[in-house]
Write an enzyme that holds these catalytic residues in place. Structure first.
Site, PDB file in Angstrom:
ATOM      1  N   ASP A  16      29.951  55.475 111.622  1.00  0.00           N
ATOM      2  CA  ASP A  16      31.178  55.666 110.844  1.00  0.00           C
ATOM      3  C   ASP A  16      32.237  56.382 111.672  1.00  0.00           C
ATOM      4  O   ASP A  16      33.425  56.144 111.526  1.00  0.00           O
ATOM      5  CB  ASP A  16      30.888  56.476 109.574  1.00  0.00           C
ATOM      6  CG  ASP A  16      30.040  55.700 108.589  1.00  0.00           C
ATOM      7  OD1 ASP A  16      30.584  55.185 107.623  1.00  0.00           O
ATOM      8  OD2 ASP A  16      28.818  55.579 108.817  1.00  0.00           O
TER       9      ASP A  16
ATOM     10  N   LYS B 268      28.100  50.958 110.465  1.00  0.00           N
ATOM     11  CA  LYS B 268      28.483  51.811 109.343  1.00  0.00           C
ATOM     12  C   LYS B 268      27.255  52.310 108.590  1.00  0.00           C
ATOM     13  O   LYS B 268      26.256  51.610 108.473  1.00  0.00           O
ATOM     14  CB  LYS B 268      29.388  51.007 108.398  1.00  0.00           C
ATOM     15  CG  LYS B 268      29.852  51.743 107.155  1.00  0.00           C
ATOM     16  CD  LYS B 268      30.641  50.819 106.269  1.00  0.00           C
ATOM     17  CE  LYS B 268      31.046  51.536 104.973  1.00  0.00           C
ATOM     18  NZ  LYS B 268      29.883  51.945 104.163  1.00  0.00           N
TER      19      LYS B 268
ATOM     20  N   LYS C  73      21.046  49.486 109.332  1.00  0.00           N
ATOM     21  CA  LYS C  73      20.628  49.663 110.725  1.00  0.00           C
ATOM     22  C   LYS C  73      19.165  50.059 110.851  1.00  0.00           C
ATOM     23  O   LYS C  73      18.430  49.483 111.645  1.00  0.00           O
ATOM     24  CB  LYS C  73      21.452  50.761 111.405  1.00  0.00           C
ATOM     25  CG  LYS C  73      22.895  50.462 111.623  1.00  0.00           C
ATOM     26  CD  LYS C  73      23.566  51.588 112.390  1.00  0.00           C
ATOM     27  CE  LYS C  73      23.298  52.957 111.811  1.00  0.00           C
ATOM     28  NZ  LYS C  73      23.716  53.118 110.406  1.00  0.00           N
TER      29      LYS C  73
ATOM     30  N   LYS D 161      20.345  62.216 108.578  1.00  0.00           N
ATOM     31  CA  LYS D 161      19.406  62.023 107.460  1.00  0.00           C
ATOM     32  C   LYS D 161      17.963  61.969 107.932  1.00  0.00           C
ATOM     33  O   LYS D 161      17.041  62.154 107.147  1.00  0.00           O
ATOM     34  CB  LYS D 161      19.735  60.731 106.692  1.00  0.00           C
ATOM     35  CG  LYS D 161      21.085  60.713 106.021  1.00  0.00           C
ATOM     36  CD  LYS D 161      21.180  59.587 105.002  1.00  0.00           C
ATOM     37  CE  LYS D 161      20.890  58.213 105.557  1.00  0.00           C
ATOM     38  NZ  LYS D 161      21.836  57.783 106.618  1.00  0.00           N
TER      39      LYS D 161
END
Length: 252
Positions: free
Chosen positions: A127, A9, A14, A40
């Protein structure tokens, strides 16, 4: 060459884990490539001490095929080859499709042959596990998938969905589930909840990481824990996790 994908998630930690694993593997003498598969584009930021890196998608948009690998691959701390897939222009395009394009371009440019890594780590947003976000699981990319989770309900829910996707791809030559990484958030009965998830998806916890201020302190320095605080308990836990993964994927 072994390739592993780390899923989980968003916000579960991570990128911090993957970057510290990259350094741990590099310190063992392995050649490492880390590929961030999150729009990102911040997976490798700690390996680059906060410096920005042109993403593959950004470079493709500007130059189409007319670019060199050196424009999208930067050698970071510990000699880790850093790559960021990047994402689409906000409001335009699909992030999943962007991952497909980025990974295909790296393969087309011969990134693996030129840099010859012993291990490739894909840092993948989990996600949603559809289209491009499942790309690192596909044949020719990752050999095994490891899922990062805490005992928080949304994290467990995401981990279960990722495991379901892996199971649905079974028989197609896709990556196998290697296990769960418990990144603790100190929630009530955390280990018990994650153990129950393991039972549901037929896997095990391969490593546990404490919730620690050391991680935040290293991030403020734009460094990995293994660089900023090499003698800390957290550094030791990352090294132990790397060793467990190394044994599981059978790197000599």
């Amino acid at each position: 060459m072994k390739k592993i994908a780390i899923y989980g998630k968003g916000g579960i930690g991570k990128s911090t884990i993957v970057s510290n694993l990259s350094v741990a593997f590099a310190k063992k003498g392995l050649k490492v490539m880390q590929i961030g598969c999150d729009p990102k584009a911040d997976s490798t930021i700690a390996l680059r001490h906060g410096e920005t890196l042109p993403t593959v998608l950004e470079t493709v948009r500007k130059k189409n095929r007319d670019f060199s690998l050196e424009e999208v691959v930067t050698i970071g701390y510990g000699g880790v080859a850093c790559v960021e897939a990047g994402g689409p222009i906000p409001g335009l395009g699909c992030a999943g499709r962007g991952i497909i394009t980025a990974l295909e371009k790296l393969k087309e440019k011969g990134a693996y042959e030129i840099y010859q890594p012993d291990i490739v780590l894909y840092d993948v947003l989990g996600d949603v596990v559809c289209g491009g976000f499942s790309m690192p699981m596909r044949s020719g990319y990752a050999d095994q998938v490891f899922i990062v989770t805490s005992g928080e309900n949304m994290s467990i829910y995401a981990a279960a969905n990722i495991a379901m996707a892996i199971d649905n791809f079974k028989g197609r030559g896709y990556a196998k589930l290697g296990g769960l990484i418990l990144n603790k958030r100190n929630v009530r009965e955390e280990r018990k909840k994650v153990q129950e998830l393991c039972g549901d998806i037929h896997t095990s916890i391969i490593g546990e990481l404490d919730f620690s201020e050391t991680v935040q302190e290293a991030e403020l320095l734009n460094k990995t824990v293994l660089e900023a605080f090499p003698d800390s308990r957290m550094a030791e836990q990352y090294v132990q996790l790397a060793e467990q993964i190394r044994k599981q994927i059978e790197i000599e």
